[in-house]
Design an enzyme around this catalytic site. Structure first.
Site, short mmCIF file in Angstrom:
data_model
loop_
_atom_site.label_atom_id
_atom_site.label_comp_id
_atom_site.label_asym_id
_atom_site.label_seq_id
_atom_site.Cartn_x
_atom_site.Cartn_y
_atom_site.Cartn_z
N SER A 131 -0.38 33.18 -10.26
CA SER A 131 -0.39 34.27 -8.84
C SER A 131 -1.52 34.05 -8.74
O SER A 131 -1.81 35.21 -9.74
CB SER A 131 0.74 34.85 -9.26
OG SER A 131 0.89 35.53 -7.29
N ARG A 170 13.36 -13.45 12.09
CA ARG A 170 12.33 -12.05 11.98
C ARG A 170 12.38 -10.52 13.32
O ARG A 170 12.72 -12.00 14.65
CB ARG A 170 11.15 -12.55 11.95
CG ARG A 170 10.24 -11.25 11.54
CD ARG A 170 9.03 -12.21 11.74
NE ARG A 170 8.75 -13.41 10.26
CZ ARG A 170 8.43 -14.27 10.48
NH1 ARG A 170 8.32 -14.78 11.64
NH2 ARG A 170 8.17 -15.58 9.33
#
Length: 226
Positions: A131, A170
């Site tokens: 940390s 498509r």
């Protein structure tokens, strides 16, 4: 032996091996699901503008398509799949489910690594998980990253359903969408698997901590296991 937990509370004693076996069996099912999805989704695409092989004479197009598929180790769908994206959706969905499993496992490992439980932990390495503000902390990096990347992979995979909705032969809009969703799901899944491998390669089990949380009446482990 360890305490089982349901709804965030102590339930009854159980074997830690049972928890691991559940994780393993789920991962095996996810692997099988991906293999099964590949049988339906990994296919050659040769068909021309509307998929009907009209540029070829007689059955030449069909023969060419099958020969190419054989050479590349791909499947064949007749007449074509350019506007039928269910196979791609199967694969992406299967990858998303694997990401969900890795996310869940990583999150549970992190929970069991918390200060209040401290039954398992990732092997300590100097500087890893440190940390910036609290020197006493050793954050669980692999489980955190496994959860984060797995969560993102699951969320991204959910978008594939929207991209199966092609118009006519498509549809450019949904097809272009695949260019983002499909590769990102593969990348995120790869990342989730990477962090899961790192996690299980560094996992330490504190059996004493597990034992201290068992009820005082639990004195015969062999009987419980039996």
């Amino acid at each position: 032996m360890m305490m089982g937990r349901t709804n965030g509370q102590h339930a009854v004693p159980m074997c830690f091996a049972t928890k691991l076996q559940v994780w393993k069996s789920e991962l095996v099912r996810r692997q099988n699901a991906i293999d099964d999805a590949a049988l339906r989704g990994v296919n050659v695409q040769i068909g021309g503008p509307v998929g009907d092989l009209r540029a070829y004479d007689n059955d030449d197009g069909s023969q060419i398509k099958r020969a190419v598929a054989h050479a590349l180790g791909l499947g064949v769908i007749d007449p074509h799949w350019q506007n039928a994206r269910d196979g791609i959706a199967d694969i992406v969905t299967a990858l998303g489910a694997l990401c969900a499993t890795i996310c869940k496992i990583s999150h549970n490992v992190n929970l069991l690594s918390s200060t209040d439980i401290a039954e398992i932990a990732e092997t300590h390495e100097t500087g890893r998980g440190a940390s910036s503000a609290m020197a006493h902390k050793q954050n669980q990096r692999a489980s955190e990253f496994g959860e984060a990347v797995g969560r993102l992979g699951r969320q991204r995979a959910e978008q594939i359903g929207e991209l199966t909705l092609h118009q006519h032969e498509r549809s450019g809009g949904v097809w272009i969408g695949e260019w983002i969703v499909v590769p990102e799901v593969f990348l995120l899944t790869s990342g989730a698997v990477h962090w899961a491998e790192k996690l299980f390669g560094k996992l330490e089990v504190d059996t004493d901590s597990m034992r201290r949380k068992l009820p005082e009446a639990t004195t015969n482990t062999e009987t419980l296991v039996h």
